[in-house]
Design a protein around this motif. Sequence first.
Motif, short mmCIF file in Angstrom:
data_model
loop_
_atom_site.label_atom_id
_atom_site.label_comp_id
_atom_site.label_asym_id
_atom_site.label_seq_id
_atom_site.Cartn_x
_atom_site.Cartn_y
_atom_site.Cartn_z
N ALA A 134 -46.43 -54.06 12.65
CA ALA A 134 -47.03 -53.87 11.52
C ALA A 134 -47.80 -54.13 10.28
N VAL A 135 -49.22 -53.73 9.93
CA VAL A 135 -50.75 -54.82 9.72
C VAL A 135 -50.08 -54.72 8.25
N ASP A 136 -50.23 -55.42 7.15
CA ASP A 136 -50.20 -55.43 6.16
C ASP A 136 -51.15 -56.14 5.12
N ALA A 137 -52.25 -54.92 5.13
CA ALA A 137 -53.24 -56.03 4.19
C ALA A 137 -54.01 -55.52 3.30
N THR A 138 -55.02 -56.15 2.43
CA THR A 138 -55.50 -56.01 1.40
C THR A 138 -56.90 -55.91 1.88
N VAL A 139 -58.05 -54.73 2.72
CA VAL A 139 -58.76 -55.39 2.66
C VAL A 139 -60.28 -54.04 1.69
N THR A 140 -61.21 -54.93 1.46
CA THR A 140 -61.85 -54.53 0.80
C THR A 140 -63.43 -54.48 1.45
N VAL A 141 -64.09 -52.83 1.06
CA VAL A 141 -64.87 -52.06 2.02
C VAL A 141 -66.11 -52.71 1.17
N ALA A 163 -63.51 -47.21 5.38
CA ALA A 163 -62.52 -47.65 5.67
C ALA A 163 -61.11 -46.70 6.48
N GLN A 164 -62.17 -45.83 7.37
CA GLN A 164 -61.53 -45.49 8.23
C GLN A 164 -60.63 -46.22 9.54
N PRO A 165 -61.41 -46.91 9.59
CA PRO A 165 -60.41 -47.74 10.37
C PRO A 165 -59.46 -48.82 11.03
N PHE A 166 -59.22 -48.76 9.26
CA PHE A 166 -58.74 -50.38 8.43
C PHE A 166 -57.71 -49.51 8.18
N LEU A 167 -57.25 -48.44 7.83
CA LEU A 167 -56.34 -46.91 7.36
C LEU A 167 -55.86 -46.52 8.87
N ALA A 168 -56.57 -46.62 9.56
CA ALA A 168 -55.93 -46.22 10.96
C ALA A 168 -54.90 -46.82 11.23
N THR A 193 -49.78 -48.80 13.72
CA THR A 193 -49.14 -49.89 13.89
C THR A 193 -47.82 -49.94 13.00
N GLY A 194 -47.75 -48.18 11.94
CA GLY A 194 -46.84 -48.33 11.39
C GLY A 194 -46.59 -49.53 10.74
N GLY A 195 -47.53 -50.09 9.47
CA GLY A 195 -47.61 -51.11 8.77
C GLY A 195 -48.18 -50.25 7.42
N ARG A 196 -48.99 -51.44 6.81
CA ARG A 196 -50.04 -50.90 4.71
C ARG A 196 -51.09 -51.34 5.14
N VAL A 197 -52.04 -50.99 4.52
CA VAL A 197 -53.43 -50.97 4.01
C VAL A 197 -53.83 -50.32 3.06
N THR A 198 -54.76 -51.42 2.02
CA THR A 198 -54.50 -50.99 0.19
C THR A 198 -56.10 -51.40 0.80
N VAL A 199 -57.05 -50.33 0.12
CA VAL A 199 -58.18 -50.22 0.48
C VAL A 199 -58.88 -50.62 -1.36
N PRO A 200 -59.01 -51.40 -1.99
CA PRO A 200 -59.36 -51.46 -3.11
C PRO A 200 -60.69 -50.71 -3.65
N THR A 221 -53.44 -46.22 -6.45
CA THR A 221 -53.34 -46.76 -8.04
C THR A 221 -53.89 -47.08 -8.42
N GLU A 222 -54.36 -48.41 -8.46
CA GLU A 222 -55.12 -49.13 -10.23
C GLU A 222 -55.60 -50.04 -9.20
N GLN A 223 -54.92 -49.82 -7.83
CA GLN A 223 -55.37 -51.11 -7.39
C GLN A 223 -55.72 -50.73 -5.61
N GLY A 224 -56.35 -48.88 -5.86
CA GLY A 224 -56.96 -48.66 -4.45
C GLY A 224 -55.79 -47.74 -4.19
N LEU A 225 -56.57 -47.67 -3.60
CA LEU A 225 -55.32 -46.29 -1.87
C LEU A 225 -54.60 -47.23 -0.92
N THR A 226 -53.53 -47.23 -0.98
CA THR A 226 -52.60 -47.72 0.04
C THR A 226 -52.37 -46.48 0.98
N PHE A 227 -52.42 -46.67 2.34
CA PHE A 227 -51.57 -45.96 2.85
C PHE A 227 -50.86 -47.05 4.00
#
Length: 446
Positions: free
Chosen positions: A27-34, A266-271, A276-283, A310-316
Motif C-alpha cells: 500500500a502506498v503512503d505518501a504526500t505528493v506535492t503536485v 494529481a489523478q495518477p497519485f490518487l489512483a 494499492t489500498g494505500g493513502r496519498v495526500t495532495v497538499p 483538511t488543512e493538510q490537503g486532500l487525503t485519498f
Amino acid sequence: MTVPSVPADPRTPSQSPLWPAPTAGGAVDATVTVPGSKSVTNRGLVLAALAAEPGWLRRPLRSRDTLLMADALRALGVRIEEGVGPDGTGEAWRVIPAPLRGDASVDVGNAGTVMRFLPPVAALADGPVRFDGDPRSHERPLHGVIDALRALGTRIDDGKRGALPMTVHGAGALEGGRVEIDASSSSQFVSALLLSAPRFNQGVEVRHVGAKLPSMPHIRMTVDMLRVVGAQVDEPETGGEPNVWRVSPSALLGRDLVVEPDLSNAQPFLAAALVTGGRVTVPDWPSRTTQPGDALREIFTEMGGSCELTEQGLTFTGTGRIHGIDVDLSEVGELTPGIAAVAALADSPSTLRGVAHLRLHETDRLAALTKEINGLGGDVTETEDGLHIRPRPLHGGVFHTYDDHRMATAGAIIGLAVEGVEIENVATTAKTLPDFPRMWTEMLEG
Ligand SMILES: O=C(O)C1=C[C@@H](OP(=O)(O)O)[C@@H](O)[C@H](O)C1
Ligand SMILES: C=C(OP(=O)(O)O)C(=O)O
C-alpha cells in the motif's frame, strides 16, 4: 528502479527509452506535492499579457505547454521574467505587457491551449503571426477559432483547411461583436474568444450553436479568471441566456495570481492510493475550484476509496477493492485515461460516456486506450461516445503512449498492479508534468 532523465528543456518534444513501470510492493503512503495547473497557468499568462499593467503569476507550471505559451507571448512582444515572487518565496513569473508585435512565429507544440487561445491575441498584433506545431496539431480542430475570427474581421491564411499551419494577419485591433460557433469538438474555442474579448473594440458575444459542449468547468475557469482581472462577463450560469457568453470591452488589471496545483495531474497519485489500498495526500487542494480534477473526489470514491479535505490537503484512501463505474465524463474528459486505467483493474465492468471528442485530443484517446489495455490482455471496446471496460487478468507488455502525457500516466497506474508493463516514451509527460517519473518513484518509496 530506472528513472529516465527528462530533457532539460521541456519545450522539446520528448523521446525516452522504454520505462519499466514500477509495481507497488504494498500500500502506498505518501504526500505528493503536485505542480501548478496547466489550464490556470496558460489562462493566467494570456490575461496578464493583455492587461494594462504588469502582473505576477506565482507557482506557475513549468512544462512544455506553459513554456510554449510563454515563448509565444514573448514573440509577440510581452516580457515574461521567470524568477522568484514578490515575497522572495517560490517560483513566480512577472508578466509585463507591451504593444503586441506582428511578424512573429508561434510554435504551439501539441498544446490545445496555445493553438486555440493565441490566435485571437495575434489578431490584435500589428502584423502577421505564423502558427505551426507538432504534426498532431495539424489534425486537431481549430475551425471554431478560425471561422469566428474571420467573422469578426481578421484575415487568416490557412490554406482553406480550418487547421494549422496558418498565418493570422494582426491588424493592431479587432472590432469584435457577435459571433456563432460550434464548440462541440472543443470548449477551448469558447475560452479562446472570451479571453481576448476585453481587448476587442466592442467586446464579444459568443453563441454556441452545436449539439453539445464538452468541458464546461474549463469555460467556468475562463469566466472566473476574466472576472478576477476585472472583466465584465455575462454567462448562462449566472442568469444569462443558455449557450451565450458576453464580454464587455475593458482594460484588464495586472494581478498577483497564485496558481492552484493541477488536479488532473494529481489523478495518477490518487489512483495509486485506490489501486494499492494505500493513502496519498495532495497538499494545497483548493476548497473551491473550477478545475475538472476536483470531480475525482466523487469518481474515485464511487470506485472504492474515500477522501478527506483538511488543512493538510486532500487525503485519498483506498480499500484495496476497486469497483467499476458508469459515468458521463463529458465535463471532465481529460480525466478519462486515468479512470480507464483504474477501471481495467476493477472488480466489475465500467462504462465511460460522453467523451467522443477525445478522438481529437493529443491522440485518439478512445482508440489508444482500447488498443493498449487490450494489448495487456484487457477487454475494452469503443462505443460511439466512450469506452466499455470489462476487467480481465492483465499481463506485462509495452504500453504505447502516442505522444500523449495522459496515456503515459494511465500506463503507470496499470503498472502498479501488473508486472512487466513498459511505458513507451514516458518523457511525453513533459507536456504538463516533466517530473512525473521521479515523483512516481518517490511516491512508491514513501
Ligand atoms: O481549456 C482548457 O484548459 C482545457 C479544456 C479541455 O479541452 P476540450 O474541451 O478540447 O476537451 C481539456 O480537455 C484540456 O485539457 C484543457
Ligand atoms: C486535452 C488535453 O490537452 P490540450 O490542452 O492540449 O487540449 C489534456 O491535457 O488532457
